[in-house]
Motif scaffolding. Structure first.
Motif, mmCIF file in Angstrom:
data_model
loop_
_atom_site.group_PDB
_atom_site.id
_atom_site.type_symbol
_atom_site.label_atom_id
_atom_site.label_comp_id
_atom_site.label_asym_id
_atom_site.label_seq_id
_atom_site.Cartn_x
_atom_site.Cartn_y
_atom_site.Cartn_z
ATOM 1 N N GLU A 1 -0.885 -1.740 -14.596
ATOM 2 C CA GLU A 1 -1.690 -0.581 -14.997
ATOM 3 C C GLU A 1 -0.800 0.639 -15.237
ATOM 4 O O GLU A 1 -1.039 1.426 -16.174
ATOM 5 C CB GLU A 1 -2.716 -0.276 -13.919
ATOM 6 N N PHE A 2 0.224 0.793 -14.404
ATOM 7 C CA PHE A 2 1.148 1.927 -14.577
ATOM 8 C C PHE A 2 1.873 1.824 -15.921
ATOM 9 O O PHE A 2 1.945 2.807 -16.677
ATOM 10 C CB PHE A 2 2.151 1.948 -13.422
ATOM 11 N N GLU B 1 -2.804 -7.375 -5.974
ATOM 12 C CA GLU B 1 -2.984 -5.923 -6.071
ATOM 13 C C GLU B 1 -1.721 -5.228 -6.550
ATOM 14 O O GLU B 1 -1.782 -4.325 -7.388
ATOM 15 C CB GLU B 1 -3.396 -5.377 -4.706
ATOM 16 N N LYS C 1 2.250 6.363 -7.251
ATOM 17 C CA LYS C 1 1.222 7.260 -7.769
ATOM 18 C C LYS C 1 1.610 8.727 -7.580
ATOM 19 O O LYS C 1 1.325 9.576 -8.444
ATOM 20 C CB LYS C 1 -0.101 6.975 -7.063
ATOM 21 N N LYS D 1 0.825 -1.205 0.000
ATOM 22 C CA LYS D 1 0.000 0.000 0.000
ATOM 23 C C LYS D 1 0.857 1.252 0.000
ATOM 24 O O LYS D 1 0.591 2.210 -0.740
ATOM 25 C CB LYS D 1 -0.902 -0.038 1.229
ATOM 26 N N ARG E 1 -1.426 -3.021 -10.065
ATOM 27 C CA ARG E 1 -1.076 -1.587 -10.103
ATOM 28 C C ARG E 1 0.171 -1.350 -10.948
ATOM 29 O O ARG E 1 0.253 -0.365 -11.685
ATOM 30 C CB ARG E 1 -0.863 -1.067 -8.688
ATOM 31 N N TYR F 1 8.133 0.995 -7.900
ATOM 32 C CA TYR F 1 7.674 -0.400 -8.015
ATOM 33 C C TYR F 1 8.849 -1.373 -7.948
ATOM 34 O O TYR F 1 8.772 -2.432 -7.303
ATOM 35 C CB TYR F 1 6.907 -0.597 -9.323
ATOM 36 N N VAL G 1 2.791 1.623 -3.438
ATOM 37 C CA VAL G 1 1.888 1.988 -4.535
ATOM 38 C C VAL G 1 1.501 3.453 -4.438
ATOM 39 O O VAL G 1 1.440 4.176 -5.444
ATOM 40 C CB VAL G 1 0.643 1.076 -4.520
#
Length: 594
Positions: free
Chosen positions: A104-105, A97, A67, A60, A101, A82, A63
């Motif tokens: 998706e990035f 998860e 972001k 968490k 992420r 990452y 990530v």
């Protein structure tokens, strides 16, 4: 005023720093970061993120850090977050998860190959049950950005995931294993196929009952066929068969198909001694009829007649009640022109106390003697058979045998002649003259008489069989017109027809399972002439019924002309009716009166 705001900000930052010293939860750290961002302190916020990820090392936190960097258009730093997370967290980052992420990035920054690599890495390292959403996203990604091959790989991966779920829920679901193997075979990856086969056969059935092993053993068979046909590895296929045969508890049950496939593999490899060894071991440990048949067929193909005879002897020692084995053995001797050995085998066969199909054996023996042209032996066989059974088919067969000439074996020169020469010459056969045909007819007629007498005296309830015999007798007499006069044939047919019974309709009570009467049913019965003579009242009733019909048709004795006209009219009306329906109606009326 600005100085005062700066002082207040510094005091707030000091409070946050003192708060962070207690290592609070994620909400506190995000509050600190948002505080710095409100004053455009990006570097300070980045420093807070560093402390945040150090104090609370979790997916968490990392990530959120990535972001943050992406929001400030620093793609390299975001990717670095990452990558650093994977190094810092190790196995803890292997959760769905995190990879979602990360992928998706990469997809957001148009790095499709990187995103694909992340998806594939995640699918290879995550448990199948914990990656359902990942599979769904990967399929959608490939449909949008991938090639045809990539889409097919994704579909295969998703199907693999489905099968893994099924076998994880029930490892003994062999149908799921078959589907899984079929899927892998469609890809052509031999290593994957072997891996699935090895995993499948490792799940032994529960208990030593054959019904549990029937589906399982086909996994071994398919495994061996794959190694032989697809992989081309004969040694590996031989090892698969050997391992499967060791697993089966042959003391309780066996699988003839497994033994035979293992032996046929050796035959294809031109290792006949090894094939014989496998089949011999099978017959020694767990003999079965199919094993004997296939072994005999193999030796027959190779032309080893002595081995075939030995195998037939072992077969019959193991199961002397098998009429089919006796027939096949005798057929072998007949094909070898060993009539004496074949006759001895038939004698041994019919002398067995128990046979599963004695009628087939007797028929084959009789046909053999007929083919040999020996009428006396055939006649004696029929008499021996009639000592055992008085079935109507035996009588019919004997009568047909007595009426027809025996086939004579043709010479080799006659076999080589053409069809035209055969048409010019009369067909070879016994009794071509009318005198000899008449002699055969007399013998056949005697058989019909004996048969009818035996059926009527020995089995009076077998009326339908007696009718069948009489009908065959009548047809036989009618067929004698080629060598007898028409008057004699008509007289013989009439004599047989006089013995025919009359069919009548009767009623009988129906009882249910409790033994109580539940109604009446109609059925047809036969009344033979000797039975009608035993009941004289039937003739009286027949006369009464004829008188009644004449009275109804003639209108009594007062108006003969009117009666004649009415009778003619009734006759014209009745011409179109079915004779069988009229006869049936008369029989019903007669039965009611009776």
């Amino acid at each position: 005023m600005q100085m005062r705001d700066g002082q207040q900000t510094a005091k707030a930052r000091l409070i946050f720093d003192r708060w962070m010293a207690f290592e609070p939860d994620h909400a506190a750290w995000m509050a600190y970061i948002k505080f710095e961002l409100r004053y455009n302190e990006v570097d300070r916020a980045r420093a807070v993120f560093e402390r945040y990820c150090e104090v609370l090392p979790s997916v968490k936190a990392w990530v959120r850090y990535a972001k943050f960097e992406l929001q400030h258009n620093d793609v390299a730093r975001a990717r670095g977050c990452y990558e650093r997370a994977m190094e810092a967290l190790g196995e803890d980052c292997h959760v769905e998860e995190f990879f979602l992420r990360f992928a998706e990035f990469e997809e957001m920054v148009k790095e499709h190959e990187r995103a694909r690599a992340i998806y594939q890495y995640a699918l290879d390292h995550l448990p199948k049950a914990a990656a359902q959403e990942l599979y769904t996203r990967f399929v959608a990604f490939e449909k949008q950005h991938g090639s045809r091959e990539g889409i097919e790989d994704v579909v295969l991966s998703k199907r693999r995931f489905t099968y893994e779920q099924e076998i994880a829920a029930n490892p003994l679901n062999y149908d799921a294993w078959f589907d899984y193997v079929k899927l892998e075979e469609s890809t052509g990856n031999h290593e994957r196929i072997r891996e699935v086969y090895e995993r499948a056969v490792a799940n032994l059935p529960p208990g030593n009952e054959k019904r549990f092993w029937q589906r399982y053993i086909y996994l071994w068979i398919k495994y061996a066929l794959f190694e032989e046909l697809d992989a081309g590895d004969m040694d590996k296929a031989r090892e698969v068969y050997r391992t499967a045969l060791k697993l089966v508890p042959h003391s309780r049950f066996t699988f003839a198909k497994l033994w035979l496939l293992a032996a046929k593999l050796e035959v294809r490899a031109k290792r006949l001694p090894a094939a014989r060894k496998i089949l011999g071991l099978a017959l020694g440990s767990c003999p079965k009829g199919k094993l004997f048949k296939e072994y005999i067929q193999l030796e027959m193909t190779l032309g080893n007649i002595d081995r075939c005879r030995t195998l037939y002897e072992k077969y019959l020692e193991w199961n002397p009640a098998n009429a089919s084995a006796w027939l096949k053995y005798a057929e072998l001797e007949v094909a070898l022109a060993e009539a004496g050995r074949a006759r001895a085998l038939f004698e041994l066969a019919i002398s067995q106390p128990v046979l599963d199909m004695p009628e087939a054996l007797w028929k084959a023996y009789i046909d053999f003697e007929i083919a040999q042209g020996n009428r006396e032996r055939t006649r004696l066989l029929y008499e021996r058979l009639l000592d055992r059974t008085k079935h109507v088919k035996v009588w019919l067969s004997l009568a047909k045998f007595e009426a027809e000439p025996l086939p004579q074996p043709e010479e080799e020169e006659e076999q080589q002649e053409g069809e035209e020469a055969q048409q010019r010459q009369p067909p070879p056969g016994e009794g071509a003259s009318p005198a000899e045909r008449e002699a055969r007819a007399v013998r056949a007629r005697g058989v019909y008489e004996r048969g009818l007498r035996a059926l009527r005296e020995g089995a009076p309830d077998a009326k339908e069989e007696a009718v069948m015999l009489l009908e065959a007798w009548r047809d036989f007499e009618a067929a004698c017109s080629d060598f007898r006069r028409r008057v004699e044939v008509a007289a013989a047919v009439t004599a047989v027809e006089r013995k025919m019974p009359r069919r009548i309709k009767r009623k009988r009570a129906i009882t249910n399972e409790a033994g109580l009467a539940s109604g009446m049913e109609e059925y047809y019965d036969y009344v033979f002439p000797e039975e009608a003579g035993a009941a004289p009242n039937l003739k009286l009733l027949e006369a009464a019924m004829r008188w009644k019909r004449q009275k109804l048709a003639g209108g009594g004795g007062e108006g003969e002309a009117a009666g004649d006209g009415e009778q003619q009219q009734q006759q014209q009306d009745g011409d179109g009716q079915d004779e069988e329906q009229q006869q049936q109606q008369e029989e019903e009326e007669q039965e009611e009166e009776y």
